[in-house]
Write a protein that holds these residues in place. Structure first.
Motif, PDB file in Angstrom:
ATOM      1  N   HIS A 192      -7.322  -0.441  -0.082  1.00  0.00           N
ATOM      2  CA  HIS A 192      -6.848  -1.087   1.150  1.00  0.00           C
ATOM      3  C   HIS A 192      -8.014  -1.128   2.143  1.00  0.00           C
ATOM      4  N   CYS A 215      -5.971   1.304   5.625  1.00  0.00           N
ATOM      5  CA  CYS A 215      -6.200   2.755   5.609  1.00  0.00           C
ATOM      6  C   CYS A 215      -7.417   3.133   4.763  1.00  0.00           C
ATOM      7  N   CYS A 272       0.864  -1.184   0.000  1.00  0.00           N
ATOM      8  CA  CYS A 272       0.000   0.000   0.000  1.00  0.00           C
ATOM      9  C   CYS A 272       0.904   1.238   0.000  1.00  0.00           C
ATOM     10  N   TYR A 284       0.482   3.904   1.318  1.00  0.00           N
ATOM     11  CA  TYR A 284       0.396   4.598   2.601  1.00  0.00           C
ATOM     12  C   TYR A 284       0.894   3.734   3.757  1.00  0.00           C
ATOM     13  N   CYS A 285       0.631   2.426   3.696  1.00  0.00           N
ATOM     14  CA  CYS A 285       0.902   1.541   4.838  1.00  0.00           C
ATOM     15  C   CYS A 285       2.095   0.610   4.633  1.00  0.00           C
TER      16      CYS A 285
END
Ligand SMILES: [Zn+2]
Lengths: 198, 98
Positions: free
Chosen positions: B59, B63, B6, B8-9
C-alpha cells in the motif's frame, strides 16, 4: 514564487503572497497556506504501544488513519507503526524531549520533518469536490468524517489528507518540493467554483 | 475504479498500491549449496497462473505496509487480502471475501 529549495528552513511556511480566496464569507472554497509547524515522523512497534498510549500530550493509541488532538498538537496514525506528530513550530524541542521521556526503554525512531512538509487547508462547501479532482478517496461524510487522516495521492504527488472539522476543512500536507504542484493543482480545480481565484 | 482492500486501511483505490509479484516464495536456507540452475529458478522463475494467484502487494501511498492478496488473473478480481505471515486462504473465484 514558492520556495522549494532543500535548504529551506523549517520555519518557512508556503510563502504565497496572499490567501487564495475571496475576502467575503460566501466563498465556496478557500485555499490557505498554513504557517510553519513542528512535525515529527514517529515509528514504534505496535506491541510497544502498551503502556505508552499517550506521549507529548497526544494519544498514540488511536485507530489507523485517524487523527487526535487539537490544532495545537496532534497525532496522526498513518499505519500500524507510523505516526505524524504536529505542534507549534517553537515547541519542536519540547515535543522531542517529551516523546523521549514517554517512550524511554522502547525501540523507536523520531525524525524531525518540520521542514520537509508544507501544509495547506482547503475548506468550504465545495472543498471535497476540489480535492477529488486529484484525490481518488471517497470523501463523503460516511467514509471520511471529521477525524479521518491518511496518506494518499493528489494528482501525482503523495500527500497526507486530514479532515479537521465539519465546515468542512481539510488539511493537505505535502512535501515541500511538491508544494508548487499541489497548490497549483488545487487552485486550478477551485476555479470551477471560484472563477475569481487568480 | 478498482478497489483493493488493504488489511490495515480497508478498501482503497488501486492507484495507491504497487504489486510485488508472486507471494510465498521462501528464500533457500543455504544458497551456497544450490546449483546455478536452482538459484536461477528461485530468483527468476515464477508461476504464470491463469486463475487464482497469490501475490505480494504494497500500500505504497497509504500505510506503506506489505500484504498478500489472492487475485484471479483471468478476471482481475481480488478474492481476498491477508497479512504477511498468515496462511494462504483456500478460495476459488466466486468466493470473494473482502
Ligand atoms: Zn493500507
Amino acid at each position: 514564487m514558492l520556495k522549494t529549495s532543500h535548504a529551506a528552513h523549517r520555519d518557512l511556511s508556503l510563502p504565497i503572497e496572499q490567501p487564495v480566496t475571496r475576502p467575503d464569507t460566501k466563498a465556496q472554497v478557500v485555499i490557505r497556506p498554513l504557517p510553519a509547524q513542528a512535525r515529527f515522523s514517529l515509528r514504534l512497534n505496535e506491541a510497544d504501544l502498551e503502556g505508552a498510549q499517550t506521549a507529548a500530550g497526544v494519544t498514540l493509541d488511536i485507530p489507523i488513519n485517524t487523527r487526535s488532538g487539537s490544532a495545537e498538537r496532534s497525532s496522526i496514525r498513518l499505519g500500524p507503526n507510523e505516526w505524524l506528530l504536529t505542534g507549534p513550530y517553537d515547541d519542536a524541542e519540547v515535543i522531542a524531549s517529551q516523546i523521549d521521556a514517554a517512550l524511554s526503554g522502547r525501540f523507536y525512531t523520531l525524525v524531525d520533518v518540520s521542514h520537509r512538509n508544507v501544509g495547506i487547508t482547503v475548506s468550504g462547501r465545495r472543498a471535497a469536490e476540489v480535492l477529488n479532482s486529484g484525490c481518488p478517496l471517497d470523501l463523503a461524510e460516511a467514509a471520511f468524517p471529521t477525524g479521518m487522516a491518511t496518506r494518499t495521492l493528489m494528482g501525482k504527488a503523495e500527500i497526507v489528507l486530514m479532515r479537521l472539522d465539519d465546515t468542512p476543512t481539510y488539511q493537505v500536507e505535502c512535501w515541500r518540493s511538491f508544494s508548487t504542484y499541489v497548490r497549483d493543482y488545487l487552485i486550478e480545480a477551485a476555479r470551477e467554483f471560484e472563477p475569481s481565484i487568480a | 475504479m478498482l478497489l483493493v482492500t488493504c488489511p490495515y486501511c480497508g478498501p482503497r483505490p488501486e492507484i495507491e498500491f504497487r504489486c510485488g509479484g508472486e507471494a510465498h516464495i521462501a528464500r533457500p536456507a543455504e544458497p551456497s549449496k544450490l546449483s546455478d540452475k536452482e538459484w536461477a529458478e528461485f530468483l527468476f522463475v515464477r508461476t504464470n497462473a491463469k486463475g487464482v494467484f497469490a501475490e505480494r502487494w504494497n500500500h505504497a501511498h497509504g500505510c506503506q505496509r506489505w500484504f498478500n492478496a489472492l487475485r484471479d488473473t483471468a478476471s482481475d478480481r481480488f478474492i481476498q487480502t491477508y497479512k504477511v505471515g498468515e496462511k494462504r486462504p483456500d478460495r476459488t473465484p466466486g468466493q470473494e471475501r473482502l
